[in-house]
Design a protein around this motif. Structure first.
Motif, mmCIF file in Angstrom:
data_model
loop_
_atom_site.group_PDB
_atom_site.id
_atom_site.type_symbol
_atom_site.label_atom_id
_atom_site.label_comp_id
_atom_site.label_asym_id
_atom_site.label_seq_id
_atom_site.Cartn_x
_atom_site.Cartn_y
_atom_site.Cartn_z
ATOM 1 N N ASP A 143 0.868 -1.177 0.000
ATOM 2 C CA ASP A 143 0.000 0.000 0.000
ATOM 3 C C ASP A 143 0.902 1.223 0.000
ATOM 4 N N ASP A 144 0.936 1.932 -1.145
ATOM 5 C CA ASP A 144 1.802 3.108 -1.285
ATOM 6 C C ASP A 144 1.386 4.209 -0.331
ATOM 7 N N LEU A 145 2.365 4.944 0.104
ATOM 8 C CA LEU A 145 2.094 6.131 0.909
ATOM 9 C C LEU A 145 1.487 7.200 0.017
ATOM 10 N N ALA A 146 0.796 8.130 0.588
ATOM 11 C CA ALA A 146 0.157 9.194 -0.184
ATOM 12 C C ALA A 146 1.139 10.321 -0.476
ATOM 13 N N VAL A 147 2.351 9.940 -0.868
ATOM 14 C CA VAL A 147 3.389 10.908 -1.223
ATOM 15 C C VAL A 147 4.141 10.375 -2.440
ATOM 16 N N ILE A 148 5.004 11.182 -3.018
ATOM 17 C CA ILE A 148 5.824 10.757 -4.143
ATOM 18 C C ILE A 148 6.969 9.896 -3.627
ATOM 19 N N GLY A 149 7.258 8.796 -4.340
ATOM 20 C CA GLY A 149 8.377 7.983 -3.898
ATOM 21 C C GLY A 149 8.609 6.751 -4.735
ATOM 22 N N THR A 150 9.680 6.057 -4.393
ATOM 23 C CA THR A 150 9.998 4.759 -4.974
ATOM 24 C C THR A 150 10.396 3.820 -3.834
ATOM 25 N N THR A 151 10.182 2.552 -4.054
ATOM 26 C CA THR A 151 10.522 1.548 -3.051
ATOM 27 C C THR A 151 11.085 0.314 -3.742
ATOM 28 N N SER A 152 12.203 -0.165 -3.223
ATOM 29 C CA SER A 152 12.770 -1.430 -3.689
ATOM 30 C C SER A 152 12.430 -2.503 -2.668
ATOM 31 N N VAL A 153 11.918 -3.626 -3.148
ATOM 32 C CA VAL A 153 11.580 -4.738 -2.278
ATOM 33 C C VAL A 153 12.431 -5.928 -2.710
ATOM 34 N N VAL A 154 13.297 -6.389 -1.833
ATOM 35 C CA VAL A 154 14.130 -7.554 -2.101
ATOM 36 C C VAL A 154 13.568 -8.710 -1.296
ATOM 37 N N ILE A 155 13.221 -9.786 -1.989
ATOM 38 C CA ILE A 155 12.675 -10.961 -1.321
ATOM 39 C C ILE A 155 13.852 -11.833 -0.861
ATOM 40 N N PRO A 156 13.918 -12.191 0.403
ATOM 41 C CA PRO A 156 15.058 -12.970 0.911
ATOM 42 C C PRO A 156 15.063 -14.415 0.411
#
Length: 92
Positions: A54-67
């Motif tokens: 669920d994205d935050l209500a702001v501008i951004g990027t997120t990297s998700v690394v699955i272990p």
């Protein structure tokens, strides 16, 4: 140790993208959101939710690394994005 080639796929805004239809593993995600939104990764079309963001209500990027070896998707990977959210999926 398991070694596989890692592939990627781009998932556009407001879409349901069938990334694969075969058994694979979700390795990671790069999510870009200029406003709030939602990303859901499923095991095949209409399948079990493997990952939800669920994205935050702001501008951004997120990297998700699955272990480890990643999350197994026996029926393939399907990604659902909401408005203004794009995803690059890494799998293999």
């Amino acid at each position: 140790m398991m070694q596989t080639d890692v592939k990627s796929a781009f998932c556009p805004v407001s879409a349901t993208t069938v990334v694969t239809t075969y058994r694979t593993r979700l390795k990671g995600l790069f999510i870009c959101y200029p406003s709030g939104g939602l990303v859901t990764v499923r095991d095949g079309v209409g399948g079990t939710i493997l990952f939800n963001f669920d994205d935050l209500a702001v501008i951004g990027t997120t990297s998700v690394v699955i272990p480890g070896e990643g999350v197994l998707a026996p029926n393939g990977i399907v990604v659902e994005t909401s408005a203004a959210t794009t995803v690059n999926v890494f799998y293999g």
